[in-house]
Design an enzyme around this catalytic site. Structure first.
Site, mmCIF file in Angstrom:
data_model
loop_
_atom_site.group_PDB
_atom_site.id
_atom_site.type_symbol
_atom_site.label_atom_id
_atom_site.label_comp_id
_atom_site.label_asym_id
_atom_site.label_seq_id
_atom_site.Cartn_x
_atom_site.Cartn_y
_atom_site.Cartn_z
ATOM 1 N N HIS A 1 34.115 57.103 70.405
ATOM 2 C CA HIS A 1 35.322 56.401 69.948
ATOM 3 C C HIS A 1 35.050 55.177 69.091
ATOM 4 O O HIS A 1 35.974 54.423 68.801
ATOM 5 C CB HIS A 1 36.172 55.960 71.135
ATOM 6 C CG HIS A 1 36.801 57.075 71.894
ATOM 7 N ND1 HIS A 1 38.064 57.549 71.619
ATOM 8 C CD2 HIS A 1 36.330 57.828 72.909
ATOM 9 C CE1 HIS A 1 38.346 58.523 72.458
ATOM 10 N NE2 HIS A 1 37.313 58.721 73.249
ATOM 11 N N LYS B 1 48.005 45.523 68.271
ATOM 12 C CA LYS B 1 46.761 46.174 68.684
ATOM 13 C C LYS B 1 45.899 45.083 69.291
ATOM 14 O O LYS B 1 46.210 43.905 69.159
ATOM 15 C CB LYS B 1 46.057 46.797 67.483
ATOM 16 C CG LYS B 1 45.980 45.846 66.265
ATOM 17 C CD LYS B 1 45.384 46.519 65.044
ATOM 18 C CE LYS B 1 46.354 47.350 64.240
ATOM 19 N NZ LYS B 1 46.145 48.765 64.287
ATOM 20 N N ARG B 2 44.782 45.464 69.948
ATOM 21 C CA ARG B 2 43.900 44.442 70.487
ATOM 22 C C ARG B 2 43.452 43.490 69.380
ATOM 23 O O ARG B 2 43.316 43.891 68.226
ATOM 24 C CB ARG B 2 42.686 45.093 71.142
ATOM 25 C CG ARG B 2 42.956 45.570 72.528
ATOM 26 C CD ARG B 2 43.439 44.457 73.431
ATOM 27 N NE ARG B 2 42.329 43.624 73.819
ATOM 28 C CZ ARG B 2 41.589 43.830 74.901
ATOM 29 N NH1 ARG B 2 41.870 44.820 75.724
ATOM 30 N NH2 ARG B 2 40.583 43.033 75.188
ATOM 31 N N LYS C 1 39.669 44.401 63.171
ATOM 32 C CA LYS C 1 41.051 44.833 62.900
ATOM 33 C C LYS C 1 41.747 43.885 61.931
ATOM 34 O O LYS C 1 42.791 44.170 61.396
ATOM 35 C CB LYS C 1 41.838 44.948 64.207
ATOM 36 C CG LYS C 1 41.302 46.026 65.149
ATOM 37 C CD LYS C 1 42.101 46.078 66.431
ATOM 38 C CE LYS C 1 41.524 47.031 67.474
ATOM 39 N NZ LYS C 1 41.791 48.451 67.194
ATOM 40 N N THR D 1 45.756 54.773 66.694
ATOM 41 C CA THR D 1 46.830 55.692 67.090
ATOM 42 C C THR D 1 48.181 54.993 66.937
ATOM 43 O O THR D 1 49.201 55.656 66.792
ATOM 44 C CB THR D 1 46.650 56.165 68.550
ATOM 45 O OG1 THR D 1 46.291 55.034 69.356
ATOM 46 C CG2 THR D 1 45.569 57.219 68.649
ATOM 47 N N LYS E 1 52.127 56.186 65.644
ATOM 48 C CA LYS E 1 53.393 55.882 66.328
ATOM 49 C C LYS E 1 54.390 55.240 65.360
ATOM 50 O O LYS E 1 55.572 55.586 65.347
ATOM 51 C CB LYS E 1 53.141 54.948 67.526
ATOM 52 C CG LYS E 1 52.320 55.609 68.624
ATOM 53 C CD LYS E 1 51.751 54.614 69.635
ATOM 54 C CE LYS E 1 50.602 55.262 70.394
ATOM 55 N NZ LYS E 1 49.750 54.314 71.120
HETATM 56 C C1 26V Z 1 34.821 47.924 72.529
HETATM 57 C C2 26V Z 1 34.146 46.726 72.457
HETATM 58 C C3 26V Z 1 33.578 46.162 73.690
HETATM 59 C C4 26V Z 1 32.811 44.908 73.542
HETATM 60 C C5 26V Z 1 32.510 44.396 72.186
HETATM 61 C C6 26V Z 1 33.336 44.837 71.061
HETATM 62 C C7 26V Z 1 34.036 46.103 71.218
HETATM 63 C C8 26V Z 1 34.590 46.714 70.115
HETATM 64 C C9 26V Z 1 35.257 47.896 70.208
HETATM 65 C C10 26V Z 1 35.369 48.515 71.415
HETATM 66 C C11 26V Z 1 36.093 49.802 71.458
HETATM 67 C C12 26V Z 1 35.415 50.863 72.240
HETATM 68 C C13 26V Z 1 36.016 52.206 72.145
HETATM 69 C C14 26V Z 1 37.453 52.274 71.759
HETATM 70 O O1 26V Z 1 38.315 51.794 72.435
HETATM 71 N N1 26V Z 1 37.732 52.920 70.641
HETATM 72 C C15 26V Z 1 39.078 53.159 70.125
HETATM 73 O O2 26V Z 1 39.435 54.487 70.479
HETATM 74 C C16 26V Z 1 40.713 54.853 70.003
HETATM 75 C C17 26V Z 1 40.996 56.244 70.535
HETATM 76 O O3 26V Z 1 40.107 57.158 70.006
HETATM 77 C C18 26V Z 1 40.733 54.805 68.487
HETATM 78 O O4 26V Z 1 42.023 55.146 68.026
HETATM 79 C C19 26V Z 1 40.354 53.414 67.998
HETATM 80 O O5 26V Z 1 40.273 53.400 66.596
HETATM 81 C C20 26V Z 1 39.040 53.002 68.619
HETATM 82 O O6 26V Z 1 38.739 51.639 68.311
#
Ligand code: 26V
Length: 754
Positions: free
Chosen positions: A313, A492-493, A498, A599, A603
């Site tokens: 992801h 979004k987060r 982003k 996603t 929406k």
């Molecule tokens: C996690 C972390 C954790 C610590 C440091 C920075 C950081 C940056 C990104 C993440 C995201 C981890 C995985 C995630 O949530 N991916 C999201 O998955 C969605 C569903 O597939 C997708 O639509 C998003 O674009 C993607 O960011």
């Protein structure tokens, strides 16, 4: 007839008439009624079964969704109305399960809905956190975190007496199973299996969301993803993950055995989807359990590889999990010998050091997933291409057939039927109800894109939804929105990639232009919803800057009419359901190549917003679907960005010094106006970060963003019918982004259920 029966049941569950019962009593009765109706739709388990393992299921409130999926929403609404009660009030009473951070968790929830709707046999496996993602509030323009309470007597998760023993750091604990029934739209009922310990103690929560991290038995499932910035936090995450996969693997083997599996043939009974690397330990755990059943290591590896599939992801390296061998030795000593053997197998398969599992005493979870599962998928075409071409190129060379793309999707039941009833009814009046289950039927709307009456009605619906959002915001935060303005939303987060900070720079620029007498073509209400990770300093500084800037605007009578910033507190699924239907312009402005899919973009499109975005993630596919005239694309391409990173020659300061508009906007962050209302420390740190790092390259895209957003605002103000036509074209092409389509593809290419 139906109504009478439901009313009878509810009355009996309440023990009094609905008129006499309190909302609390009716809510409780409805919960029990829905649960019993859902159970009636459980079907016999035949053939292969899917297990979707995920540390997050961001399911959101369940009452209305379940009523819709059971086909009794309207009936219940009417019954309640007749007794002087209001379904919306009951919906408000439900505590929202926020068991996920963002897109990844919400995707898992949409998938469960689609799996059940498509009548596929598939359950979720996860954790029953006592508190969901922290509750956010703003104080002195800063984010504060408090525990997010969702457990109560009226909770959808039913306690069972099923338990599994799990060894944590050499001690045995009992993982207890809780079940949430997942009912598909006019479909079957599956389960969401959530594990927990009986020993968790909610009273150990201290100030905010702090707690004693050493007391594992008391805190293991206390919070979703505890802060992982310190050793105890990281260890706690390993504990959580192992509890989930060990109990999950035991449940899988037990169920398959009951249905006739002799374990050697496990692939005929089970397909396991590993949602990101959080559940990766299921691979060595299954091997361990199969060995206990007398299966040789080599065969166990083969079985697991046939059964498991992995979804990636993100390409952000800081988000790819790597656990120190020493941590795993401590928490899961029983797995380490297996992981070491898997590393040997991996090294035999390839002499490329980059594809090893253990490197410098660190275990690379994603590497283990790719070697020992039969499928690795990305979540949008661009993301999968980048995985194949750069991030995972060495693995792609080794296993070209394992790689595949599954572009994400969303469930239209929640993200249109439930959250936007007016638009839904209008679409039904034009093309019937077929799109509820067959999303591509939305294309029939293309027959109406030149119909003035239809476009007029669409405009009215958007106005209505904007009004509703205004009412909600007034009640929630005491903030009044200018309903005549264009509503742009970035929800979004909060993460630098982003680029909420790019939006911030635009807003500053717009403000300074207004102060110089250049009015924009239309007033703008710029709405944000975003939580920052508690330990993510710069993300919190961006929130602070936005809140402070919002004060600056509000204090200025001349500007206020034209420009407003609204920060929605505690953005969650319920907030999204209110915000998305009211949006005109959907902000999807991540640095190209960084957002795996997104996603929210889907929406917003489905609810008739136009996208302002970069060619990133699923935006690329949205642009392909709607055509360039119906989307506002800007900024560097992923190819350019990747090249910039490779050359390592990006210098933010050069851009800042060579563009006076940009410099003016950036410097405003530490202007007297801002400093008089905000904190010097936060604002200076952000200013410094932008000029000296700007790691996600907002400066090179700044001008293109100004121009494109200006065009969007101009078009919006010039011809509302043309805007509505474009919105309708977006809705018509949203069908591809239904999670039903995504799940059909997973099933066709990976799971092979039925
Ligand atoms: C996690 C972390 C954790 C610590 C440091 C920075 C950081 C940056 C990104 C993440 C995201 C981890 C995985 C995630 O949530 N991916 C999201 O998955 C969605 C569903 O597939 C997708 O639509 C998003 O674009 C993607 O960011």
């Amino acid at each position: 007839m139906m109504n009478l029966e439901i009313e009878k049941q509810l009355t009996s569950l309440c023990g009094k008439t609905l008129k006499e019962a309190s909302n609390q009593e009716i809510y409780h009765a409805l919960l029990l009624y829905v649960q019993s109706e859902s159970k009636k739709k459980i079907q016999k388990e035949e053939g292969r079964k899917l297990y979707y393992i995920s540390a997050e299921f961001l399911i959101g409130k369940l009452l209305s969704n379940n009523l819709i999926n059971l086909g009794i929403y309207e009936d219940v609404k009417e019954i309640l109305n007749n007794s002087g009660k209001n379904l919306a009030d009951l919906e408000e009473m439900e505590l929202e399960p926020s068991l996920g951070n963002g897109g990844l968790g919400r995707l898992a929830a949409c998938f469960l809905d689609s799996i059940a709707t498509l009548n596929l046999l598939g359950d979720g496996i996860g954790l029953r956190y006592h508190f969901g993602l922290f509750h956010q509030n703003f104080k002195n323009n800063l984010q504060n975190e408090t525990p997010d309470i969702w457990l109560s007597d009226d909770c959808w998760a039913e306690k069972t007496d099923v338990t599994y023993p799990v060894m944590l750091a050499g001690k045995e604990v009992k993982a207890r199973l809780y079940t949430i029934y997942v009912t598909g739209y006019e479909g079957r009922t599956n389960r969401l299996n959530l594990f927990d310990l009986d020993t968790i103690d909610e009273s150990i929560v201290e100030e905010g969301i702090c707690f004693d991290k050493s007391k594992i038995l008391e805190n293991l499932t206390l919070f979703l993803y505890p802060d992982d910035s310190d050793e105890a936090g990281r260890l706690l995450r390993i504990y959580q993950q192992y509890l989930m996969v060990s109990a999950g693997a035991q449940l899988i083997l037990e169920e398959c055995h009951k249905r006739g599996s002799n374990y050697h043939d496990l692939k005929d009974y089970a397909a396991i989807q590993i949602n990101d690397t959080h559940p990766s330990m299921v691979i060595p755990e299954l091997i361990r359990l199969l060995e206990e059943k007398g299966i040789e290591f080599e065969e166990a590896v083969e079985i697991v590889e046939q059964v498991c599939a992995y979804t990636n992801h993100t390409i952000l390296s800081e988000a790819l999990e790597k656990w120190p061998v020493s941590s795993l030795e401590k928490v899961v000593p029983q797995l380490m010998p297996i992981i070491k053997k898997l590393d040997e197998v991996a090294r035999k398969r390839s002499d490329n050091e980059n594809t090893a599992i253990i490197l410098n005493d660190v275990v690379h979870m994603a590497h283990m997933d790719i070697h020992f599962s039969h499928s690795t998928n990305g979540v949008a075409q661009l993301h999968t291409d980048i995985l194949k071409e750069s991030e995972l190129a060495d693995f792609y060379a080794l296993y070209p057939d394992k790689f595949n793309n599954k572009t994400n999707g969303i469930t239209f039941r929640r993200w249109l039927i439930a959250c936007n009833p007016k638009l839904c009814a209008f679409i039904e009046s034009l093309i019937g109800k077929g799109f509820h289950k067959n999303a591509s039927e939305l294309e029939k709307l293309l027959d109406h894109v030149n119909d003035e009456k239809v476009l007029g009605e669409l405009i009215q619906i958007k106005k209505h939804n904007k009004h509703q959002l205004n009412v909600w915001m007034k009640k929630k935060q005491g903030i009044e929105l200018n309903e005549d303005a264009m509503f742009s939303i970035q929800s979004k987060r909060l993460h630098e990639y982003k680029r909420q900070q790019l939006n911030l720079l635009f807003l500053i620029h717009q403000y300074l232009e207004i102060k110089n007498g250049h009015k924009p073509s239309v007033p703008l209400v710029s709405i944000f919803g975003a939580k920052a990770a508690p330990a993510y300093t710069i993300a919190k500084d961006i929130i602070h800057a936005l809140l402070t800037l919002s004060n600056v605007f509000n204090e200025d009578e001349a500007v206020k009419k034209w420009l407003q910033i609204v920060m929605v507190e505690n953005y969650n699924v319920s907030a999204a359901e209110k915000m998305i239907p009211a949006c005109d312009l959907s902000e999807q402005i991540s640095l190209a190549s960084k957002e795996a899919s997104g996603t929210g973009n889907m929406k917003f499109m489905l609810n008739g917003a136009l996208t302002l975005g970069t060619m990133d993630g699923a935006n690329v596919e949205i642009a392909q679907a709607v055509g360039n005239d119906n989307i506002f694309i800007f900024g560097a391409s992923s190819k350019q960005v990747i090249e910039r990173y490779q050359k390592n020659d990006y210098c933010a300061l050069d851009w800042y010094e060579s563009d006076p508009n940009l410099k003016r906007a950036v410097d405003f962050i530490i202007s007297d106006e801002m400093l008089s209302m905000g904190n010097e420390e936060n604002l200076r740190r952000l200013h410094h970060e932008l000029i000296h790092k700007d790691w996600f390259q907002t400066f090179p895209d700044f001008n293109a963003y100004l121009v494109r957003k200006g065009q969007a605002m101009e078009e919006y103000s010039r011809d509302e019918k043309l805007w509505a036509k474009k919105a309708l074209i977006n809705i018509a092409h949203a069908g591809f982004f239904s999670s039903d389509r995504t799940i059909e593809e997973y099933n066709r290419d990976i799971w092979h259920l039925h």
